[in-house]
Design a protein around this motif. Sequence first.
Motif, short mmCIF file in Angstrom:
data_model
loop_
_atom_site.label_atom_id
_atom_site.label_comp_id
_atom_site.label_asym_id
_atom_site.label_seq_id
_atom_site.Cartn_x
_atom_site.Cartn_y
_atom_site.Cartn_z
N LEU A 1 21.70 -30.58 -7.07
CA LEU A 1 20.67 -29.95 -6.24
C LEU A 1 19.67 -29.14 -7.06
N ARG A 2 20.15 -28.36 -8.02
CA ARG A 2 19.21 -27.56 -8.84
C ARG A 2 18.23 -28.46 -9.56
N GLU A 3 18.73 -29.55 -10.11
CA GLU A 3 17.87 -30.46 -10.86
C GLU A 3 16.87 -31.18 -9.96
N THR A 4 17.17 -31.27 -8.67
CA THR A 4 16.27 -31.94 -7.73
C THR A 4 14.95 -31.19 -7.61
N SER A 5 14.97 -29.89 -7.90
CA SER A 5 13.73 -29.11 -7.82
C SER A 5 12.92 -29.20 -9.11
N LEU A 6 13.48 -29.74 -10.18
CA LEU A 6 12.79 -29.73 -11.48
C LEU A 6 11.54 -30.60 -11.54
N PRO A 7 11.50 -31.79 -10.93
CA PRO A 7 10.26 -32.57 -11.02
C PRO A 7 9.04 -31.81 -10.46
N LEU A 8 9.22 -31.11 -9.36
CA LEU A 8 8.11 -30.34 -8.80
C LEU A 8 7.72 -29.20 -9.75
N PHE A 9 8.72 -28.54 -10.34
CA PHE A 9 8.44 -27.47 -11.28
C PHE A 9 7.71 -28.02 -12.52
N THR A 10 8.07 -29.23 -12.95
CA THR A 10 7.40 -29.85 -14.10
C THR A 10 5.94 -30.11 -13.79
N VAL A 11 5.64 -30.56 -12.57
CA VAL A 11 4.25 -30.74 -12.15
C VAL A 11 3.51 -29.41 -12.23
N LEU A 12 4.12 -28.37 -11.70
CA LEU A 12 3.52 -27.03 -11.74
C LEU A 12 3.28 -26.60 -13.18
N ALA A 13 4.28 -26.75 -14.04
CA ALA A 13 4.15 -26.33 -15.45
C ALA A 13 3.08 -27.15 -16.18
N SER B 1 24.20 -29.33 1.10
CA SER B 1 23.48 -29.69 -0.13
C SER B 1 22.78 -31.03 0.02
N ALA B 2 23.45 -31.99 0.65
CA ALA B 2 22.83 -33.30 0.87
C ALA B 2 21.61 -33.17 1.78
N ILE B 3 21.68 -32.29 2.76
CA ILE B 3 20.55 -32.05 3.66
C ILE B 3 19.42 -31.36 2.89
N ALA B 4 19.76 -30.32 2.12
CA ALA B 4 18.75 -29.58 1.35
C ALA B 4 18.07 -30.49 0.32
N ARG B 5 18.83 -31.40 -0.23
CA ARG B 5 18.27 -32.34 -1.22
C ARG B 5 17.12 -33.14 -0.61
N GLN B 6 17.24 -33.49 0.66
CA GLN B 6 16.16 -34.21 1.33
C GLN B 6 14.89 -33.37 1.38
N HIS C 1 21.48 -19.56 -2.25
CA HIS C 1 22.13 -19.34 -3.54
C HIS C 1 23.43 -20.14 -3.68
N ASP C 2 24.27 -20.15 -2.65
CA ASP C 2 25.55 -20.83 -2.76
C ASP C 2 25.39 -22.34 -2.95
N LEU C 3 24.37 -22.91 -2.37
CA LEU C 3 24.13 -24.35 -2.55
C LEU C 3 23.64 -24.63 -3.96
N LEU C 4 22.69 -23.82 -4.42
CA LEU C 4 22.17 -24.02 -5.77
C LEU C 4 23.25 -23.75 -6.82
#
Length: 192
Positions: free
Chosen positions: A119-131, A56-61, A109-112
Amino acid sequence: MDEQDTGLRTRLVKVGVDLVNREGMQALTLREIARQAGVSHGAPRRYFPTHLELLSAIARQGFLELTARGAEIMRDSQAGPRDRLMTLGRAYLDFALSNRGMFELMFRHDLLESNYLGLRETSLPLFTVLADLVAQIRPDAAPHVVSGALWANLHGIAQLWAWGSLQVAAGVDDVDTLLRAALDAHLGPESR
């Protein structure tokens, strides 16, 4: 955690990022990360009690890097929202295709599901830009729903392109053709 501990923790994650980018997700064993970091095979457990936490720490990067690319695109105030969305989509696809191991790791899936390090929230800023871009282009639509569908479409394009399926099925040799089609499908044709 003292400075030495923080340094080793950071080094383990960096080694993992380098390893996944070079050799793919299957290379991310605790033993291999420890070996390449120059520590005993048990050392990672001191900082990451489970393998999922280290992954998860690696994926977060990966999410942080992808989000930084999105923020850079948004700073281009000269481009209109559709052009920025095209650039953002291209950056997403470029990241997915040039960082296949990291891309695969980021969406495990298991990491998210474990949501270690948020980790899930780490993807939200990019999704906010998209939205936000979708909302500017389609003020009549629910931007999070359209953005979710567009994101799923881009993710599918990335996966199928990486496997070589789309080139054969769609008869195209340029991923931009598919990106434009996805934008048109979700946002309507571009007005000229």
